[in-house]
Scaffold this active site. Structure first.
Site, mmCIF file in Angstrom:
data_model
loop_
_atom_site.group_PDB
_atom_site.id
_atom_site.type_symbol
_atom_site.label_atom_id
_atom_site.label_comp_id
_atom_site.label_asym_id
_atom_site.label_seq_id
_atom_site.Cartn_x
_atom_site.Cartn_y
_atom_site.Cartn_z
ATOM 1 N N GLU A 123 0.816 -1.198 0.000
ATOM 2 C CA GLU A 123 0.000 0.000 0.000
ATOM 3 C C GLU A 123 0.856 1.257 0.000
ATOM 4 O OE1 GLU A 123 -2.928 -0.414 3.103
ATOM 5 O OE2 GLU A 123 -3.926 -1.897 1.839
ATOM 6 N N CYS A 137 3.255 8.388 1.365
ATOM 7 C CA CYS A 137 3.739 7.425 2.362
ATOM 8 C C CYS A 137 4.033 6.113 1.641
ATOM 9 C CB CYS A 137 2.680 7.252 3.452
ATOM 10 S SG CYS A 137 3.155 6.079 4.736
ATOM 11 N N CYS A 141 5.370 -7.186 7.414
ATOM 12 C CA CYS A 141 6.386 -6.690 8.341
ATOM 13 C C CYS A 141 6.723 -7.775 9.352
ATOM 14 C CB CYS A 141 5.871 -5.448 9.073
ATOM 15 S SG CYS A 141 7.151 -4.605 10.046
ATOM 16 N N CYS A 165 4.921 -5.184 16.126
ATOM 17 C CA CYS A 165 4.418 -4.224 17.107
ATOM 18 C C CYS A 165 2.947 -4.546 17.390
ATOM 19 C CB CYS A 165 4.561 -2.800 16.570
ATOM 20 S SG CYS A 165 6.264 -2.376 16.158
ATOM 21 N N CYS A 189 -0.104 -2.512 15.732
ATOM 22 C CA CYS A 189 -0.063 -2.201 14.296
ATOM 23 C C CYS A 189 -0.697 -3.297 13.458
ATOM 24 C CB CYS A 189 1.390 -1.991 13.861
ATOM 25 S SG CYS A 189 1.558 -1.607 12.104
ATOM 26 N N CYS A 234 -1.844 5.759 10.005
ATOM 27 C CA CYS A 234 -0.694 5.061 10.582
ATOM 28 C C CYS A 234 -1.132 3.756 11.223
ATOM 29 C CB CYS A 234 -0.046 5.891 11.685
ATOM 30 S SG CYS A 234 0.595 7.440 11.147
HETATM 31 N N1 SAH Z 1 8.399 0.152 10.710
HETATM 32 C C1 SAH Z 1 8.673 1.565 10.700
HETATM 33 C C2 SAH Z 1 7.934 2.293 9.610
HETATM 34 C C3 SAH Z 1 6.424 2.307 9.762
HETATM 35 S S1 SAH Z 1 5.975 3.878 10.324
HETATM 36 C C4 SAH Z 1 8.397 2.129 12.087
HETATM 37 O O1 SAH Z 1 7.876 1.411 12.919
HETATM 38 O O2 SAH Z 1 8.738 3.277 12.363
HETATM 39 C C5 SAH Z 1 4.421 3.600 11.003
HETATM 40 C C6 SAH Z 1 4.197 4.485 12.214
HETATM 41 O O3 SAH Z 1 2.852 4.281 12.656
HETATM 42 C C7 SAH Z 1 5.092 4.100 13.371
HETATM 43 O O4 SAH Z 1 5.527 5.260 14.031
HETATM 44 C C8 SAH Z 1 4.167 3.317 14.277
HETATM 45 O O5 SAH Z 1 4.567 3.406 15.618
HETATM 46 C C9 SAH Z 1 2.844 3.973 14.023
HETATM 47 N N2 SAH Z 1 1.704 3.096 14.261
HETATM 48 C C10 SAH Z 1 1.653 1.764 14.146
HETATM 49 N N3 SAH Z 1 0.425 1.307 14.435
HETATM 50 C C11 SAH Z 1 -0.335 2.384 14.751
HETATM 51 C C12 SAH Z 1 -1.688 2.562 15.103
HETATM 52 N N4 SAH Z 1 -2.524 1.529 15.212
HETATM 53 N N5 SAH Z 1 -2.126 3.809 15.336
HETATM 54 C C13 SAH Z 1 -1.298 4.869 15.197
HETATM 55 N N6 SAH Z 1 -0.002 4.756 14.841
HETATM 56 C C14 SAH Z 1 0.480 3.529 14.614
#
Ligand code: SAH
Length: 374
Positions: A96, A131, A138, A142, A145, A361
């Site tokens: 995406e 983006c 991935c 986390c 996410c 995000c």
């Molecule tokens: N893997 C990298 C790049 C992805 S950036 C990283 O983790 O930085 C994606 C961003 O969205 C990250 O800062 C992550 O912490 C945030 N994120 C992930 N899940 C989210 C959610 N459910 N709500 C808001 N932000 C989220």
């Protein structure tokens, strides 16, 4: 992995194109013509490269060489102007890419995009942010996410990373540097677990597509050795670090990667990161209701990053199916921000973009079923 797309021209640098052109017995200036066509003109097929003789184009095709740009398969448009693209690679793998007109406060990072007018935005946006995904799926896992639920499918090639940008720019009918386009490598995947392809893509985007590296930000979940590598690059995006917790206990639970590189090592890498003139590091912090969003957490965060030239982007959790956390109320978000601000830490609350189409995000999941069709 390379096998899948080694027949693609997209992703090749000028010296690689020079080599190819030579193999075909063509004059060396054809390499520059190819480079311009691929990255500046953004052709979808070699047949469109009219600067090349027909015979050369035919022979490229005979050898199975094509541009190899990923194809936009679906497109979801949010009420706030954000567009989520489902992009298909040559082997059918999909990722995406998200288009956000008129900046995005948080990602741009300094709050300078706050003068946002939604009623006229569709026609009058002055700049946009794309983006970009770096992996299909991935591996980092986390807990908050959605992309994590996919697991890792594979790394994207440099061509597939650049190709997302080319496909979206063409779909939107815009060309940098005429139009201000920012890139954030914050889509699906962990860019620092696909470092070489990611960096190759950055160089092609700078030299070929014409987007300045100062308009690019890469975000990492905290792959510490690659933070040092990035710092040593001569051409590089700005750095954002997804912190998301104020102590090791909490962070290890939310982000298992913290067990490998803990906060001490991560913050040391942040302190050691060679910032350019006026550059700041960004810490991202996803606020999870009653998990990491207390006043105590905010004070702990202040201490943790004390002395780092950085700003903090606060993101209230974007919810999703299968995610066991809740979004904090606005009051808690503002309380958290105020503690940071009072301590002199620049901090911004990121406005969610495209939540209604699962483009925000942490919501990217290669999905057609989650969002309503346009
Ligand atoms: N893997 C990298 C790049 C992805 S950036 C990283 O983790 O930085 C994606 C961003 O969205 C990250 O800062 C992550 O912490 C945030 N994120 C992930 N899940 C989210 C959610 N459910 N709500 C808001 N932000 C989220």
């Amino acid at each position: 992995m390379d096998e899948i797309t080694h027949n693609s021209l997209l992703g090749l640098q000028l010296p690689e194109l020079a080599h190819l052109v030579e193999e075909f017995g063509q004059p060396s200036y054809r390499a520059r013509q190819l480079f311009e066509a691929l990255y500046r003109q953004r052709v979808e097929s070699a047949d469109e490269i009219l600067t090349l003789p027909q015979d050369f184009r035919r022979r490229l095709a005979e050898k199975g060489l094509s541009v190899g740009r990923p194809v936009i398969e679906r497109k979801f448009v949010s009420s706030d102007g954000t567009v989520r693209y489902l992009v298909a690679c040559a082997d059918g793998q999909t990722v995406e890419t998200v288009w956000m007109p008129e900046g995005d406060e948080g990602e741009t990072g300094d709050g300078s995009d706050a003068g946002y007018q939604s009623d006229v935005m569709a026609r009058t946006w002055q700049r946009a942010t794309i983006c970009v995904s770096s992996q299909a799926g991935c591996a980092v896992d986390c807990q908050f996410c959605l992309t994590a639920l996919l697991g890792i499918k594979r790394n994207l090639t440099a061509g597939e990373i650049v190709g997302q940008v080319c496909a979206v720019l063409s779909d939107q009918g815009v060309s940098p540097p005429l139009v201000r386009v920012n890139l954030v490598f914050m889509g699906m995947g962990e860019p620092f677990l696909n470092y070489d392809n990611f960096m190759k893509a950055v160089r092609l985007l700078v030299e070929g597509v014409g987007i300045s590296e100062f308009r690019m930000t890469v975000s990492t979940a905290g792959i510490v050795p690659r933070i040092y590598d990035l710092g040593a690059e001569t051409v590089r995006p700005k750095l954002a670090i997804s912190l998301n917790a104020s102590n090791d206990d909490s962070r290890s639970r939310l982000m298992p990667v913290n067990r490998k590189w803990n906060l001490e090592r991560l913050i040391s890498a942040a302190r050691d990161f060679p910032l350019r003139n006026r550059e700041k590091l960004t810490f991202e912090y996803v606020l999870l209701d009653r998990v990491n969003d207390s006043a105590e957490n905010a004070r702990e965060l202040v201490e943790l990053i004390r002395g780092v030239r950085a700003k903090v982007n606060l993101i209230a959790l974007n919810p999703g199916p299968g995610i066991a956390f809740r979004t904090p109320a606005q009051g808690r978000v503002l309380q958290f921000q105020n503690i940071l601000l009072s301590a002199g830490v620049p901090s911004f609350v990121r406005r969610p973009r495209g939540r209604d189409i699962y483009a925000a995000c942490g919501q990217l999941k290669r999905t057609v079923e989650l969002a309503p069709a346009p």
